[in-house]
Design a protein around this motif. Structure first.
Motif, mmCIF file in Angstrom:
data_model
loop_
_atom_site.group_PDB
_atom_site.id
_atom_site.type_symbol
_atom_site.label_atom_id
_atom_site.label_comp_id
_atom_site.label_asym_id
_atom_site.label_seq_id
_atom_site.Cartn_x
_atom_site.Cartn_y
_atom_site.Cartn_z
ATOM 1 N N PHE A 20 -18.874 15.645 17.640
ATOM 2 C CA PHE A 20 -20.290 15.427 17.389
ATOM 3 C C PHE A 20 -21.047 15.149 18.680
ATOM 4 C CE2 PHE A 20 -24.008 12.834 16.406
ATOM 5 C CZ PHE A 20 -24.636 13.648 15.465
ATOM 6 N N TYR A 23 -21.164 18.507 20.844
ATOM 7 C CA TYR A 23 -21.400 19.799 20.190
ATOM 8 C C TYR A 23 -22.434 20.691 20.872
ATOM 9 C CZ TYR A 23 -21.844 23.526 16.908
ATOM 10 O OH TYR A 23 -21.849 24.784 16.369
ATOM 11 N N THR A 55 -32.324 20.730 15.955
ATOM 12 C CA THR A 55 -31.247 21.017 14.992
ATOM 13 C C THR A 55 -30.573 22.354 15.281
ATOM 14 O OG1 THR A 55 -32.855 21.996 13.453
ATOM 15 C CG2 THR A 55 -32.319 19.656 13.159
ATOM 16 N N TYR A 58 -27.320 22.294 16.892
ATOM 17 C CA TYR A 58 -26.211 21.810 16.072
ATOM 18 C C TYR A 58 -25.847 22.807 14.970
ATOM 19 C CZ TYR A 58 -25.891 17.262 18.276
ATOM 20 O OH TYR A 58 -25.665 16.249 19.193
ATOM 21 N N CYS A 61 -22.318 22.838 13.450
ATOM 22 C CA CYS A 61 -21.725 21.573 13.874
ATOM 23 C C CYS A 61 -20.743 21.005 12.850
ATOM 24 C CB CYS A 61 -22.826 20.552 14.153
ATOM 25 S SG CYS A 61 -22.230 18.908 14.606
#
Length: 288
Positions: A20, A23, A55, A58, A61
């Motif tokens: 996380f 990423y 976003t 991600y 992700c």
């Protein structure tokens, strides 16, 4: 908690946290390895933020976090088991045997966790750059891939992934163990004393750096073999490697090095530090 359970829990926790945190670098690396227009890491970040927002960095992700947690758990469990099998009569593991244990651990994680999660992640990232993405997230993307290509669709590129993960783990664990043993043999710590967290992080980061430069070509071939257009462009991984070399040049095998370097240096530091902290807190052991 059993040794296996402890290694699995500590490894999975460390892997999930690392995936996380790092990423966005994985997103940029994967985008920079696709065929077509070459983009710099900063250009990819700017265009993604402009069109998709934060976003966008991600995209895919969830697939990597879940896969990385399982991957790290499998990696540490299998590495510890292989080490036990390869240890000498005094319980010590030489550098060549550590290399072999890491190779075995990497092969296992490639089959059990890495290939499905990275295939899905790669397809989600490539799909996200389209004007009209067809996947609405991890669950929808996975089901769509399986429906269109069958279970083989999420195991595309298995062999290059096994090669990369085997090399990754072999190099990373051996480098980490060698550096750790060297540091512990100096006057920095007393015999049996745990290394300070900053030193553990630094050793893990160096292990990540060495891993990147030695395994980058395998990572580029793996990414191309897992792309949405792979079936129409490449007959197999050797054909893929040949086309990259003949059409784009040898330096293309190190495409995406900078973001992957950032990620694996952070990854090595985060994973080894977190893993050792959890194991030490729960069982008082560390990686030899």
């Amino acid at each position: 908690m059993s040794d296996i359970g402890l290694s699995l829990f500590a490894g999975a926790t460390a892997g999930g946290i690392e995936a996380f945190v790092t990423y966005p670098t994985e997103f940029v690396k994967t985008r920079s390895q696709f065929s077509g227009k070459k983009e710099s890491p900063l250009s990819i970040i700017r265009s993604t933020l402009a069109t998709k927002g934060i976003t966008g960095l991600y995209s895919g992700c969830t697939a990597l976090v879940a896969g990385n947690a399982v991957k790290a758990g499998v990696r540490f469990v299998t590495y510890e088991r292989f080490k036990e099998m390869l240890a000498d009569s005094e319980g010590k593991v030489s550098a060549p045997r550590s290399l072999l244990a890491g190779l075995g651990a990497g092969m296992c994680e490639a089959v059990l966790a890495v290939t499905p999660s990275e295939t899905i992640k790669t397809k989600l990232i490539e799909d996200a750059k389209r004007p009209d993405p067809q996947y609405r997230g991890l669950i929808h993307g996975t089901s769509s891939i399986v429906k269109a290509e069958g279970i083989r669709g999420v195991y595309r590129g298995l062999f290059p992934v096994m090669m990369r993960q085997g090399a990754n783990s072999a190099v990373r664990f051996t480098t980490y163990s060698t550096l750790k043993n060297f540091v512990q043999s100096t006057s920095i710590t007393r015999p049996g004393q745990a290394l300070p967290t900053p030193i553990t992080f630094g050793i893990g980061a160096i292990a990540g750096l060495v891993t990147v430069y030695t395994t980058m070509p395998l990572d580029v071939v793996k990414t191309r073999m897992q792309s949405l257009s792979a079936r129409s462009q490449y007959r197999n991984l050797f054909h893929c490697a040949y086309r990259i070399f003949s059409e784009e040049g040898v330096l293309r095998f190190w495409g995406g090095t900078t973001p992957r370097l950032v990620r694996l240096m952070l990854s090595g530091g985060i994973v080894f530090t977190t893993y050792e902290a959890i194991v030490r807190a729960m069982d008082g052991k560390t990686i030899a």
